[in-house]
Write a protein that holds these residues in place. Structure first.
Motif, short mmCIF file in Angstrom:
data_model
loop_
_atom_site.label_atom_id
_atom_site.label_comp_id
_atom_site.label_asym_id
_atom_site.label_seq_id
_atom_site.Cartn_x
_atom_site.Cartn_y
_atom_site.Cartn_z
N MET A 93 0.83 -1.21 0.00
CA MET A 93 0.00 0.00 0.00
C MET A 93 0.86 1.25 0.00
O MET A 93 0.50 2.27 -0.60
CB MET A 93 -0.93 0.01 1.21
N VAL A 94 2.02 1.20 0.68
CA VAL A 94 2.91 2.37 0.68
C VAL A 94 3.45 2.61 -0.72
O VAL A 94 3.51 3.76 -1.20
CB VAL A 94 4.04 2.19 1.72
N SER A 152 0.77 4.12 -2.64
CA SER A 152 0.56 5.50 -2.22
C SER A 152 1.55 6.43 -2.89
O SER A 152 1.18 7.51 -3.36
CB SER A 152 0.72 5.63 -0.70
N ALA A 212 0.71 7.00 -6.32
CA ALA A 212 -0.41 7.94 -6.40
C ALA A 212 0.06 9.38 -6.20
O ALA A 212 -0.40 10.30 -6.88
CB ALA A 212 -1.46 7.58 -5.35
N PHE A 213 1.01 9.57 -5.25
CA PHE A 213 1.58 10.91 -5.05
C PHE A 213 2.21 11.41 -6.34
O PHE A 213 2.05 12.58 -6.72
CB PHE A 213 2.65 10.89 -3.95
N PHE A 241 1.51 10.50 -9.36
CA PHE A 241 0.45 10.80 -10.33
C PHE A 241 -0.17 12.16 -10.04
O PHE A 241 -0.37 12.98 -10.93
CB PHE A 241 -0.62 9.70 -10.28
N LEU A 276 7.75 10.43 0.16
CA LEU A 276 6.60 11.06 0.82
C LEU A 276 5.97 10.18 1.90
O LEU A 276 5.22 10.69 2.73
CB LEU A 276 5.54 11.44 -0.21
N PHE A 277 6.27 8.89 1.91
CA PHE A 277 5.69 8.05 2.97
C PHE A 277 6.34 8.34 4.32
O PHE A 277 5.93 7.80 5.33
CB PHE A 277 5.81 6.57 2.61
N VAL A 335 -7.56 8.47 -7.14
CA VAL A 335 -6.12 8.34 -6.90
C VAL A 335 -5.76 8.88 -5.52
O VAL A 335 -4.94 8.29 -4.81
CB VAL A 335 -5.32 9.05 -8.01
N ALA A 336 -6.39 10.00 -5.11
CA ALA A 336 -6.04 10.59 -3.81
C ALA A 336 -6.47 9.70 -2.66
O ALA A 336 -5.92 9.81 -1.56
CB ALA A 336 -6.68 11.96 -3.68
N ILE A 381 -5.95 6.57 -2.46
CA ILE A 381 -4.94 5.51 -2.24
C ILE A 381 -3.96 5.88 -1.11
O ILE A 381 -3.78 5.11 -0.17
CB ILE A 381 -4.20 5.17 -3.55
N PRO A 382 -3.31 7.07 -1.17
CA PRO A 382 -2.39 7.41 -0.07
C PRO A 382 -3.10 7.51 1.28
O PRO A 382 -2.48 7.20 2.31
CB PRO A 382 -1.83 8.78 -0.47
N GLY A 391 -3.15 4.06 2.48
CA GLY A 391 -1.77 3.67 2.78
C GLY A 391 -1.33 4.19 4.14
O GLY A 391 -0.79 3.45 4.96
N PHE A 392 -1.60 5.48 4.39
CA PHE A 392 -1.20 6.05 5.67
C PHE A 392 -2.08 5.54 6.80
O PHE A 392 -1.62 5.41 7.93
CB PHE A 392 -1.20 7.57 5.59
N LEU A 436 -3.06 2.57 7.07
CA LEU A 436 -2.44 1.30 7.46
C LEU A 436 -1.22 1.58 8.35
O LEU A 436 -0.98 0.87 9.33
CB LEU A 436 -2.00 0.50 6.24
N LEU A 437 -0.44 2.61 8.00
CA LEU A 437 0.73 2.94 8.82
C LEU A 437 0.30 3.37 10.23
O LEU A 437 1.01 3.11 11.20
CB LEU A 437 1.52 4.10 8.19
N GLY A 465 4.41 17.58 -0.79
CA GLY A 465 5.68 16.87 -0.78
C GLY A 465 6.63 17.35 -1.86
O GLY A 465 7.84 17.45 -1.63
#
Lengths: 282, 160
Positions: free
Chosen positions: A151-152, A155, A158-159, A161, A230-231, B19-20, B22-23, B26-27, B29-30, B102
């Motif tokens: 997923m990271v 992500s 995606a960033f 993109f 960015l993660f 798309v937005a 997805i992150p 992802g975060f 999950l973190l 970022g």
């Protein structure tokens, strides 16, 4: 008076619950077992929240509410980044206890569960022993590592993109961040300082991405380089720092802000180190 | 903006929202967000970024656009918090992440490295300072927008 203190100390040492020990005295025991249990619950509740990345206002609030739910007259909480002190008052008797708080990483599952327990206790659905049981059985949720790495990587693609990168840039960002996330998890598992694992992860991600960009696959190499680290954004410490300072918890806010800043600086150092080694000109 | 041009923007807006999200997941999950809250993180993250995308294309400056989007996330977070009896931050912080600038931060870092290697020039200094100030401004309003709703409307009582 002295007798009473000795009896109380003995009761504490033996961990006896309830007013069982000083039966031969006329006055009630100075510290009741029930109050002691509730104080311990409050302290554990606050400690769990503090260790798993809740903002200070929430730690304070949940600890207080837990004590009030079980009939304490007042609960006072002092919070620092490394410890929490709880004092409960009941029938004119105060009990104060301190708990050390080591950082266990951000875990919203634990915070949500503790909050649910406090709300249930407030509604009278749980006894003290049931709350103890719930806390004892609380296993912090950890998502499987392959899922997190995948997923990271997605992500960071995606960033890339969102920043307007082309398809190779997306691929480079995904690959570099996936590898770096794996490294970061390994470092965290070996109990390295988060600052070091962040710096190393940024270094690895930028190294991989810069080598890939040097091959000239992507027309937007700068976006791939930016997206792959960015993660490492320290989102939670930053948001918690601002929340804390706005709600008047300035000391924890400064500590959280310092950590967020240092994490960013270490990530920047990792990026700069890798870029200098590869000799990539942006 | 006329209806026709909006229809032209619609596919890219939907793509941006998808798309937005997805992150955000992802975060989430973190941050070990509970599984049943993940879909709301995705929803808020996609929605917030989509709102900012729309405002940017309507000609709003990026800082007020970011503030509007993060306020939107903040209010939705309070709604979800009251609905599910969990703290708003469980939903909102991960949703904020896609909007973190970022690329600007990275630009500032690279400009700093260039100044160190090649000496300070006016061009590099300007590039560093603009990127740095923009990044700090955007992050500032993002975090502020997240915290403000709770502070404005729940001054004396907890949200949940």
């Amino acid at each position: 008076m002295k007798n009473k203190q000795v009896a109380c100390a003995m009761a504490q040492a033996q961990g006896v619950v309830g007013n069982k020990v000083p039966l031969d005295m006329e006055e009630p025991a100075p510290c009741s077992g029930a109050q002691r249990d509730i104080t311990r619950l409050c302290a554990y509740c606050g400690q769990l929240c503090l260790q798993h990345g809740a903002e200070t206002a929430l730690v304070d609030q949940l600890t207080t509410r837990m004590g009030m739910a079980f009939g304490m007259q007042s609960v006072e909480v002092a919070i620092s980044t490394t410890f929490i002190v709880v004092t409960t008052l009941s029938n004119g008797v105060c009990i104060t206890t301190t708990r050390r708080s080591t950082d266990r990483g951000i875990n919203m599952h634990v915070v949500a569960e503790v909050q649910k327990t406090v709300i249930m206790a407030e509604h009278g659905e749980l006894e003290v022993s049931q709350v103890q049981e719930r806390f004892a059985n609380l296993a912090p949720l950890r998502y499987p590592r392959p899922v997190v790495v995948g997923m990271v990587a997605a992500s960071c693609a995606a960033f890339a993109f969102l920043a307007g990168g082309d398809a190779p840039a997306l691929g480079i960002a995904a690959m570099a961040s996936g590898i770096a996330m794996y490294v970061r998890i390994q470092f965290a598992a070996k109990h390295f300082n988060p600052l070091i694992s962040f710096g190393v992860a940024a270094f690895v991600a930028t190294l991989v991405a810069a080598y890939a960009c040097k091959q000239g696959w992507s027309t937007t190499p700068n976006i791939a380089l930016a997206a792959c680290v960015l993660f490492l954004v320290p989102g939670f410490p930053m948001v918690n720092a601002i929340s804390d300072v706005l709600k008047g918890y300035t000391n924890t806010a400064i500590a959280r802000w310092a950590i967020a800043t240092l994490l960013t600086i270490f990530s920047c150092l990792g990026v700069i180190g890798a870029l200098s080694i590869v000799g990539y000109q942006a | 903006m006329s209806m026709e041009s909006f229809l032209v923007w619609l596919p890219s807006l939907l793509l941006d929202i998808v798309v937005a999200s997805i992150p955000s997941v992802g975060f989430a999950l973190l941050f070990n967000v509970p599984q049943r809250a993940l879909k709301y993180c995705a929803l808020l993250g996609g929605g917030g970024h989509g709102l900012r995308f729309l405002l940017l294309h309507l000609g709003v400056h990026i800082i007020p656009a970011s503030l509007a989007a993060s306020l939107c996330i903040g209010f939705s977070g309070i709604y979800l918090a009251r609905k599910f009896h969990a703290h708003p931050k469980v939903f909102t912080v991960a949703a904020l992440i896609p909007m973190i600038p970022g690329v600007l931060a990275h630009k500032a870092t690279v400009a700093m490295l260039s100044m160190y290697q090649q000496g300070v020039t006016y061009v590099l200094l300007e590039r560093w300072l603009t990127a740095f100030l923009d990044a700090v401004g955007i992050i500032g309003v993002l975090v502020l927008g997240l915290v403000l709703p709770g502070m404005l409307f729940y001054r004396r009582q907890p949200v949940v």
